[in-house]
Design a protein around this motif. Structure first.
Motif, PDB file in Angstrom:
ATOM      1  N   TYR A  87      47.560 -19.896  -4.649  1.00  0.00           N
ATOM      2  CA  TYR A  87      48.909 -20.343  -4.297  1.00  0.00           C
ATOM      3  C   TYR A  87      49.048 -21.838  -4.560  1.00  0.00           C
ATOM      4  CZ  TYR A  87      49.930 -15.969  -1.855  1.00  0.00           C
ATOM      5  OH  TYR A  87      50.162 -14.654  -1.561  1.00  0.00           O
ATOM      6  N   THR A  88      50.279 -22.289  -4.685  1.00  0.00           N
ATOM      7  CA  THR A  88      50.568 -23.716  -4.737  1.00  0.00           C
ATOM      8  C   THR A  88      51.459 -24.035  -3.552  1.00  0.00           C
ATOM      9  OG1 THR A  88      52.517 -23.374  -6.129  1.00  0.00           O
ATOM     10  CG2 THR A  88      50.443 -23.831  -7.261  1.00  0.00           C
ATOM     11  N   GLY A  89      51.401 -25.293  -3.113  1.00  0.00           N
ATOM     12  CA  GLY A  89      52.222 -25.632  -1.966  1.00  0.00           C
ATOM     13  C   GLY A  89      52.122 -27.090  -1.590  1.00  0.00           C
ATOM     14  N   THR A  90      52.774 -27.413  -0.494  1.00  0.00           N
ATOM     15  CA  THR A  90      52.758 -28.772   0.023  1.00  0.00           C
ATOM     16  C   THR A  90      52.235 -28.761   1.449  1.00  0.00           C
ATOM     17  OG1 THR A  90      55.040 -28.588   0.785  1.00  0.00           O
ATOM     18  CG2 THR A  90      54.702 -29.522  -1.403  1.00  0.00           C
ATOM     19  N   VAL A  91      51.526 -29.831   1.788  1.00  0.00           N
ATOM     20  CA  VAL A  91      50.932 -29.972   3.110  1.00  0.00           C
ATOM     21  C   VAL A  91      51.499 -31.226   3.748  1.00  0.00           C
ATOM     22  CG1 VAL A  91      48.780 -30.214   4.399  1.00  0.00           C
ATOM     23  CG2 VAL A  91      48.814 -28.884   2.281  1.00  0.00           C
ATOM     24  N   THR A  92      51.960 -31.099   4.983  1.00  0.00           N
ATOM     25  CA  THR A  92      52.466 -32.241   5.733  1.00  0.00           C
ATOM     26  C   THR A  92      51.715 -32.314   7.048  1.00  0.00           C
ATOM     27  OG1 THR A  92      54.659 -31.880   4.783  1.00  0.00           O
ATOM     28  CG2 THR A  92      54.521 -33.311   6.714  1.00  0.00           C
ATOM     29  N   ILE A  93      51.162 -33.482   7.338  1.00  0.00           N
ATOM     30  CA  ILE A  93      50.430 -33.670   8.586  1.00  0.00           C
ATOM     31  C   ILE A  93      51.117 -34.760   9.377  1.00  0.00           C
ATOM     32  CG2 ILE A  93      48.242 -34.338   9.625  1.00  0.00           C
ATOM     33  CD1 ILE A  93      46.903 -33.058   7.162  1.00  0.00           C
ATOM     34  N   ASN A  94      51.472 -34.419  10.617  1.00  0.00           N
ATOM     35  CA  ASN A  94      52.142 -35.365  11.500  1.00  0.00           C
ATOM     36  C   ASN A  94      51.433 -35.354  12.849  1.00  0.00           C
ATOM     37  OD1 ASN A  94      53.873 -37.067  12.790  1.00  0.00           O
ATOM     38  ND2 ASN A  94      55.633 -35.676  12.761  1.00  0.00           N
ATOM     39  N   GLY A  95      50.499 -36.289  13.043  1.00  0.00           N
ATOM     40  CA  GLY A  95      49.746 -36.352  14.290  1.00  0.00           C
ATOM     41  C   GLY A  95      48.811 -35.177  14.435  1.00  0.00           C
ATOM     42  N   SER A  96      49.112 -34.278  15.378  1.00  0.00           N
ATOM     43  CA  SER A  96      48.257 -33.124  15.626  1.00  0.00           C
ATOM     44  C   SER A  96      48.822 -31.832  15.035  1.00  0.00           C
ATOM     45  CB  SER A  96      48.053 -32.949  17.136  1.00  0.00           C
ATOM     46  OG  SER A  96      49.285 -32.638  17.759  1.00  0.00           O
ATOM     47  N   VAL A  97      49.856 -31.946  14.214  1.00  0.00           N
ATOM     48  CA  VAL A  97      50.491 -30.766  13.628  1.00  0.00           C
ATOM     49  C   VAL A  97      50.355 -30.780  12.106  1.00  0.00           C
ATOM     50  CG1 VAL A  97      52.650 -29.485  13.347  1.00  0.00           C
ATOM     51  CG2 VAL A  97      52.149 -30.615  15.512  1.00  0.00           C
ATOM     52  N   ALA A  98      49.868 -29.680  11.567  1.00  0.00           N
ATOM     53  CA  ALA A  98      49.781 -29.500  10.115  1.00  0.00           C
ATOM     54  C   ALA A  98      50.786 -28.427   9.714  1.00  0.00           C
ATOM     55  CB  ALA A  98      48.376 -29.079   9.700  1.00  0.00           C
ATOM     56  N   SER A  99      51.635 -28.744   8.743  1.00  0.00           N
ATOM     57  CA  SER A  99      52.628 -27.787   8.239  1.00  0.00           C
ATOM     58  C   SER A  99      52.374 -27.549   6.760  1.00  0.00           C
ATOM     59  CB  SER A  99      54.039 -28.327   8.439  1.00  0.00           C
ATOM     60  OG  SER A  99      54.280 -28.542   9.806  1.00  0.00           O
ATOM     61  N   VAL A 100      52.457 -26.295   6.344  1.00  0.00           N
ATOM     62  CA  VAL A 100      52.194 -25.922   4.955  1.00  0.00           C
ATOM     63  C   VAL A 100      53.332 -25.046   4.453  1.00  0.00           C
ATOM     64  CG1 VAL A 100      50.601 -24.766   3.379  1.00  0.00           C
ATOM     65  CG2 VAL A 100      49.695 -26.030   5.330  1.00  0.00           C
ATOM     66  N   THR A 101      53.819 -25.361   3.262  1.00  0.00           N
ATOM     67  CA  THR A 101      54.815 -24.541   2.576  1.00  0.00           C
ATOM     68  C   THR A 101      54.205 -24.115   1.248  1.00  0.00           C
ATOM     69  OG1 THR A 101      56.597 -25.828   3.569  1.00  0.00           O
ATOM     70  CG2 THR A 101      57.166 -24.476   1.664  1.00  0.00           C
ATOM     71  N   VAL A 102      54.267 -22.820   0.932  1.00  0.00           N
ATOM     72  CA  VAL A 102      53.667 -22.311  -0.304  1.00  0.00           C
ATOM     73  C   VAL A 102      54.702 -21.624  -1.182  1.00  0.00           C
ATOM     74  CG1 VAL A 102      51.408 -21.989   0.779  1.00  0.00           C
ATOM     75  CG2 VAL A 102      52.992 -20.088   0.682  1.00  0.00           C
ATOM     76  N   GLN A 103      54.397 -21.553  -2.464  1.00  0.00           N
ATOM     77  CA  GLN A 103      55.193 -20.815  -3.437  1.00  0.00           C
ATOM     78  C   GLN A 103      54.242 -19.929  -4.236  1.00  0.00           C
ATOM     79  OE1 GLN A 103      55.146 -24.427  -3.911  1.00  0.00           O
ATOM     80  NE2 GLN A 103      56.611 -24.572  -2.236  1.00  0.00           N
ATOM     81  N   HIS A 104      54.755 -18.770  -4.630  1.00  0.00           N
ATOM     82  CA  HIS A 104      53.929 -17.846  -5.419  1.00  0.00           C
ATOM     83  C   HIS A 104      54.844 -16.995  -6.286  1.00  0.00           C
ATOM     84  CE1 HIS A 104      50.360 -15.531  -6.349  1.00  0.00           C
ATOM     85  NE2 HIS A 104      51.026 -14.416  -6.069  1.00  0.00           N
ATOM     86  N   GLN A 105      54.444 -16.753  -7.508  1.00  0.00           N
ATOM     87  CA  GLN A 105      55.199 -15.897  -8.425  1.00  0.00           C
ATOM     88  C   GLN A 105      54.747 -14.455  -8.244  1.00  0.00           C
ATOM     89  OE1 GLN A 105      57.778 -18.177  -9.453  1.00  0.00           O
ATOM     90  NE2 GLN A 105      57.741 -16.620 -11.020  1.00  0.00           N
ATOM     91  N   GLN A 106      55.673 -13.583  -7.889  1.00  0.00           N
ATOM     92  CA  GLN A 106      55.392 -12.156  -7.755  1.00  0.00           C
ATOM     93  C   GLN A 106      56.006 -11.433  -8.936  1.00  0.00           C
ATOM     94  OE1 GLN A 106      53.539 -10.292  -5.611  1.00  0.00           O
ATOM     95  NE2 GLN A 106      54.080  -8.597  -6.940  1.00  0.00           N
ATOM     96  N   GLY A 107      55.174 -10.818  -9.742  1.00  0.00           N
ATOM     97  CA  GLY A 107      55.661 -10.079 -10.898  1.00  0.00           C
ATOM     98  C   GLY A 107      56.348  -8.783 -10.480  1.00  0.00           C
ATOM     99  N   THR A 108      57.230  -8.303 -11.340  1.00  0.00           N
ATOM    100  CA  THR A 108      57.921  -7.032 -11.085  1.00  0.00           C
ATOM    101  C   THR A 108      57.506  -6.011 -12.127  1.00  0.00           C
ATOM    102  OG1 THR A 108      59.808  -7.683 -12.424  1.00  0.00           O
ATOM    103  CG2 THR A 108      59.916  -8.175 -10.061  1.00  0.00           C
ATOM    104  N   SER A 109      57.686  -4.754 -11.803  1.00  0.00           N
ATOM    105  CA  SER A 109      57.341  -3.682 -12.739  1.00  0.00           C
ATOM    106  C   SER A 109      58.602  -3.089 -13.359  1.00  0.00           C
ATOM    107  CB  SER A 109      56.546  -2.589 -12.026  1.00  0.00           C
ATOM    108  OG  SER A 109      55.343  -3.100 -11.530  1.00  0.00           O
TER     109      SER A 109
END
Length: 166
Positions: A87-109
């Motif tokens: 996966y790819t994503g962004t990580v944000t850390i603010n004091g004692s909190v870690a937040s992660v947002t991810v993106q992923h390509q899902q193929g279709t049939s």
């Protein structure tokens, strides 16, 4: 009165209905895969956030007894987790909190037949670093994440009670 030749008209109806049913099946099949991919993206983001939250700033903990995530180590740990999970994503850390947002390509049939080759799914997760358990617990309980206002986990661990008879 003229007689119209209707040969082949049934073929047009059958082809149209077959195409419509194929697209409906594509929506059901690929839609289910997209929903599963969305849930997986949320799970990966949550796991990466938990990995990040484990990277405590020891100096802060020792000097002023505050639980703070080491931003550089936490971001590196979360990004390593995301990379290993594909996966790819962004990580944000603010004091004692870690937040992660991810993106992923899902193929279709089946939806690929009408031009929808893939769909980008997004996931979010966060974790808070806290001090350890301060009292004995007599049960184990792991709460499952929900997609309500916030996603949270709670884990309580068993500890062996000291023998009172000695």
């Amino acid at each position: 009165m003229t007689v119209h030749d209707e040969r082949g008209s049934v073929t047009v109806v059958v082809v149209t209905i077959t195409f419509a049913l194929l697209m409906l099946g594509g929506l059901v099949f690929d839609g289910g895969r997209i929903i599963t991919a969305q849930q997986q993206a949320d799970a990966v983001a949550e796991a990466a956030a938990r990995a990040s939250a484990q990277q405590l700033d020891e100096n802060s903990l020792r000097s002023n007894d505050q639980v703070v995530i080491d931003a550089a180590a936490g971001e590196r740990r979360a990004n390593d987790y995301l990379r290993d999970a594909g996966y790819t994503g962004t990580v944000t850390i603010n004091g004692s909190v870690a937040s992660v947002t991810v993106q992923h390509q899902q193929g279709t049939s089946l939806l690929g037949l009408i031009g929808f080759e893939s769909v980008t799914v997004h996931g979010e997760g966060s974790a808070r670093a806290v001090r350890g358990i301060t009292r004995e617990l007599s049960l184990i309980h792991i709460s499952e994440p929900t997609r309500l206002l916030s996603i949270s986990y709670a884990v309580f661990c068993l500890t062996k009670k000291k023998n009172q008879n000695k």
